[in-house]
Write an enzyme that holds these catalytic residues in place. Structure first.
Site, PDB file in Angstrom:
ATOM      1  N   HIS A   1       0.842  -1.198   0.000  1.00 56.73           N
ATOM      2  CA  HIS A   1       0.000   0.000   0.000  1.00 56.73           C
ATOM      3  C   HIS A   1       0.876   1.247   0.000  1.00 56.73           C
ATOM      4  CE1 HIS A   1       0.716  -0.854   4.259  1.00 56.73           C
ATOM      5  NE2 HIS A   1       0.279   0.346   4.589  1.00 56.73           N
TER       6      HIS A   1
ATOM      7  N   HIS B   1       1.305   3.887   1.911  1.00 56.08           N
ATOM      8  CA  HIS B   1       1.795   4.609   3.087  1.00 56.08           C
ATOM      9  C   HIS B   1       3.322   4.744   3.065  1.00 56.08           C
ATOM     10  CE1 HIS B   1      -2.053   3.889   5.701  1.00 56.08           C
ATOM     11  NE2 HIS B   1      -2.193   4.885   4.838  1.00 56.08           N
TER      12      HIS B   1
ATOM     13  N   ASP C   1       5.697   4.532   5.156  1.00 56.96           N
ATOM     14  CA  ASP C   1       6.584   3.560   5.795  1.00 56.96           C
ATOM     15  C   ASP C   1       6.610   2.215   5.073  1.00 56.96           C
ATOM     16  OD1 ASP C   1       3.913   3.234   6.634  1.00 56.96           O
ATOM     17  OD2 ASP C   1       4.501   2.223   8.482  1.00 56.96           O
ATOM     18  N   HIS C   2       5.923   2.109   3.950  1.00 56.94           N
ATOM     19  CA  HIS C   2       5.959   0.892   3.141  1.00 56.94           C
ATOM     20  C   HIS C   2       6.457   1.153   1.715  1.00 56.94           C
ATOM     21  CE1 HIS C   2       3.650  -1.723   5.973  1.00 56.94           C
ATOM     22  NE2 HIS C   2       3.290  -0.537   6.417  1.00 56.94           N
TER      23      HIS C   2
ATOM     24  N   HIS D   1      -7.599  -1.042   5.205  1.00 60.74           N
ATOM     25  CA  HIS D   1      -6.555  -0.193   5.800  1.00 60.74           C
ATOM     26  C   HIS D   1      -6.287   0.986   4.872  1.00 60.74           C
ATOM     27  CE1 HIS D   1      -3.091   0.798   8.258  1.00 60.74           C
ATOM     28  NE2 HIS D   1      -2.348   0.856   7.169  1.00 60.74           N
TER      29      HIS D   1
ATOM     30  N   ASP E   1      -0.456  -4.401   5.948  1.00 58.90           N
ATOM     31  CA  ASP E   1      -1.160  -3.933   7.137  1.00 58.90           C
ATOM     32  C   ASP E   1      -2.616  -4.408   7.144  1.00 58.90           C
ATOM     33  OD1 ASP E   1       1.188  -2.729   7.785  1.00 58.90           O
ATOM     34  OD2 ASP E   1       0.427  -0.680   7.808  1.00 58.90           O
TER      35      ASP E   1
ATOM     36  N   HIS F   1       4.337  -5.119  10.166  1.00 57.94           N
ATOM     37  CA  HIS F   1       4.840  -4.488  11.392  1.00 57.94           C
ATOM     38  C   HIS F   1       5.088  -5.526  12.477  1.00 57.94           C
ATOM     39  CE1 HIS F   1       4.137  -0.202  10.372  1.00 57.94           C
ATOM     40  NE2 HIS F   1       3.155  -0.686   9.629  1.00 57.94           N
TER      41      HIS F   1
END
Length: 282
Positions: free
Chosen positions: A54, A56, A58-59, A110, A134, A173
């Site tokens: 996805h 975001h 942090d990915h 998400h 996530d 995570h």
């Protein structure tokens, strides 16, 4: 098929999946280019593609840099917000990287464009692998930022929950201890939760990852996969599965805030990427 688990940022995982015969590799959620390139050099492999679950930060934040450094690199995902995207994939689409087979599994909730990746090698005795981003965590599930409880229920029961039970689950995570503490609050008499939590605490104390789990295990201790269990329904005061899931997520969000108390300014800084230069781990 060899999976390298790479810890980055605060509690993220990115993965390098290596086809051992050709030494070609694909990365999942390439958030920290420097660290990924170190592992690639150490393993002596050639990175052929990035699979992004996805958009975001942090990915996906490493995509553009890696695309510049490695001309011809393919970047797969289901959301136009993913940086350096070259191939937009759809639910059920299958990809091949040498002997590695990939099935794309669309799991919106998400984020509205979240994609999980199910991987296997034909004629291999090894269990298949699910890179769940996530959507599904060890002992938990992702927050419903852009979707509904009904969508997450479909994701967990009809899409991911029907995969082979020996499937190894590699999530986005490291939040297993926190998830299982909540699971114990939901089902205080569940011995599998107690055992997995004790194990996860020991792994955490030794700074070791708790991934992968297996899908079969998740059904024994993950409350978000146990919405038809009497104890889980009693905890939520609901019986309809999507409503149980909605109540669980609400309780988990409150539990998270009470236990972790994230600083609002820090959360905004993470969202905006301001901490990026300081968070790369060796």
């Amino acid at each position: 098929m060899k999976v390298k688990v790479i810890s980055v940022l605060e509690d993220n995982y990115m993965y390098l999946v290596i086809e051992e015969s050709t030494r070609h590799a694909v990365a999942v959620d390439a958030a920290v280019p420097k660290r990924l390139l170190e592992i690639i050099r150490k393993e002596n492999v050639v990175l052929k593609a990035i699979l992004t679950t996805h958009h975001h930060w942090d990915h996906a934040r490493g995509n553009e840099e890696l695309a510049q450094l490695l001309p011809g690199l393919q970047v797969f995902g289901a959301d136009e917000r993913i940086g350096a995207l070259t191939h937009r994939v759809s639910h059920g689409q299958e990809l091949s990287f040498g002997a590695i087979r990939v099935r794309c599994l669309f799991t919106p909730c998400h984020t509205s464009g979240h994609m999980c990746y199910f991987m296997w090698e034909d004629d291999s005795p090894d269990a298949p692998a699910l890179f769940s981003g996530d959507t599904l965590f060890v002992g938990g599930c992702g927050q419903f930022f852009e979707g509904t409880a009904e969508q997450m229920h479909t994701n967990l029961t009809q899409i991911l929950g029907t995969l082979p039970k020996d499937t190894k689950v590699f999530c986005g995570h490291e939040c297993t201890v926190k998830n299982l503490k909540f699971a114990l609050k939901v089902e205080p008499e569940n011995e599998m939760v107690k055992e997995k939590l004790a194990w996860a605490k020991q792994r955490d104390d030794e700074d070791l990852p708790t991934v992968p789990s297996t899908l079969q295990e998740e059904f024994l201790y993950n409350p978000f996969l146990r919405v038809t269990e009497e104890a889980v329904q009693r905890f939520t005061g609901r019986t309809e599965p999507a409503e149980v899931l909605r109540a669980l997520r609400s309780h988990r969000d409150s539990f998270r805030k009470a236990k972790e108390r994230p600083n609002p300014q820090a959360v905004l800084a993470f969202d905006w990427g301001l901490f990026g230069p300081f968070l790369e781990k060796k």
